[in-house]
Design a protein around this motif. Sequence first.
Motif, short mmCIF file in Angstrom:
data_model
loop_
_atom_site.label_atom_id
_atom_site.label_comp_id
_atom_site.label_asym_id
_atom_site.label_seq_id
_atom_site.Cartn_x
_atom_site.Cartn_y
_atom_site.Cartn_z
N HIS A 54 0.73 -1.13 0.07
CA HIS A 54 -0.02 0.23 0.12
C HIS A 54 0.91 1.33 0.02
CE1 HIS A 54 -2.97 -2.98 1.46
NE2 HIS A 54 -3.86 -2.05 1.27
N GLY A 55 0.53 2.45 -0.91
CA GLY A 55 1.21 3.62 -0.64
C GLY A 55 2.51 3.40 -1.13
N ASP A 56 3.51 3.84 -0.29
CA ASP A 56 4.95 3.91 -0.69
C ASP A 56 5.50 2.70 0.31
OD1 ASP A 56 4.56 6.14 -2.19
OD2 ASP A 56 4.79 7.70 -0.53
N LEU A 57 4.78 1.91 0.83
CA LEU A 57 5.55 0.90 1.51
C LEU A 57 6.37 -0.03 0.82
CD1 LEU A 57 5.82 -0.26 4.52
CD2 LEU A 57 4.01 -1.53 4.20
N ALA A 103 9.61 1.88 0.17
CA ALA A 103 10.45 1.96 1.14
C ALA A 103 11.09 0.86 1.57
CB ALA A 103 9.37 2.88 2.31
N PHE A 104 10.38 -0.25 1.48
CA PHE A 104 11.12 -1.61 1.89
C PHE A 104 12.16 -1.76 0.73
CE2 PHE A 104 7.64 -3.63 4.13
CZ PHE A 104 8.25 -4.12 5.15
N ALA A 132 15.04 0.67 2.06
CA ALA A 132 15.73 0.26 3.15
C ALA A 132 16.67 -1.04 3.16
CB ALA A 132 14.45 -0.10 4.30
N MET A 151 19.61 0.46 1.66
CA MET A 151 20.40 1.27 2.59
C MET A 151 21.32 0.30 3.34
SD MET A 151 18.75 3.85 5.31
CE MET A 151 19.85 4.70 6.25
N ILE A 152 21.12 -1.01 3.55
CA ILE A 152 21.75 -1.76 4.60
C ILE A 152 22.58 -2.73 3.48
CG2 ILE A 152 21.49 -3.85 6.16
CD1 ILE A 152 18.75 -2.74 6.85
N ASP A 162 2.29 -6.90 1.26
CA ASP A 162 2.11 -6.43 2.75
C ASP A 162 1.24 -6.97 3.55
OD1 ASP A 162 0.11 -5.09 1.58
OD2 ASP A 162 0.83 -3.07 2.14
N VAL A 188 5.28 -9.18 4.57
CA VAL A 188 6.59 -9.09 4.51
C VAL A 188 7.18 -8.29 5.41
CG1 VAL A 188 6.16 -6.73 2.84
CG2 VAL A 188 8.33 -8.00 2.74
N ASN A 189 8.55 -8.49 5.97
CA ASN A 189 9.24 -7.54 6.98
C ASN A 189 10.50 -7.54 6.42
OD1 ASN A 189 10.46 -10.00 7.73
ND2 ASN A 189 9.73 -9.70 9.87
N LEU A 190 11.24 -6.79 6.86
CA LEU A 190 12.77 -6.34 6.37
C LEU A 190 13.62 -7.73 6.36
CD1 LEU A 190 13.97 -3.98 4.84
CD2 LEU A 190 14.77 -3.31 7.17
#
Lengths: 135, 135
Positions: free
Chosen positions: A11-14, A17-18, A21, A24-25, A66, A92-94
């Motif tokens: 949903h949206g920008d999720l 962003a996943f 993120a 980024m790692i 999600d 989903v989680n990171l």
Amino acid sequence: MRSFRIVVAGHGDLAAAFASAAQMICGSIPMLAAVGLQPEDSPESFMERLAAAAPDAGEPLLILTDLVGGTPHNVSLALARRRPSAVVISGVNLAVLMEAAMSGDSLDSELVARLVSTGREAMTDGASLVASRTT
Amino acid sequence: MRSFRIVVAGHGDLAAAFASAAQMICGSIPMLAAVGLQPEDSPESFMERLAAAAPDAGEPLLILTDLVGGTPHNVSLALARRRPSAVVISGVNLAVLMEAAMSGDSLDSELVARLVSTGREAMTDGASLVASRTT
């Protein structure tokens, strides 16, 4: 090198962003896309963008959604019904995304089970973590 | 009315995207904040913003973090050690956040266990879902 494509659907920008993120790692992650359901989307327009994010219908595809019952998940399941090489994991989680992104294995039932297990184990309360480290 | 504050803590824009996605589904969610670790952040600057997102140190506080071992999680645990009324759950997914947001219960060990359980159950592969619905 990973042998399957990953698309995060949310949903949206999720979803985006996943992906950001995780990168980024881990640094740049190839064969990773994100498709976000925007307020103006219909299930049909979301399906179009989801399918476009994985244009090769014969390529193994992991879709990480999600939320069970949400449009991104329902549309992903509909896509997977048309593509025998596609698998959908919800919630989903990171940790799931990173484990999948780093995987060198084939997208088979063993890997799917391991991804679900990794994601579930990564979801825990701080007190349990402390307890498990001191016992 | 929920009796505790929720702060989502994550890498980049992931925390903010979780809050937005949940509100896209549920409508406005009171007592919810998001704190994202940006590339220019130090653990100290992240701690400052995390503490500012929950200014009342005596108020029950649930921090949902994206990844065990990441800076948002480590700093959240450090904050929780200073605040007996704070609980940290790692590996946030949308199901955990929504269950927490809609909760009318006190932030006790029973609720924390239920949130972890809800989040884990929401993480599953499409084939398992189909199988569980047809058996």
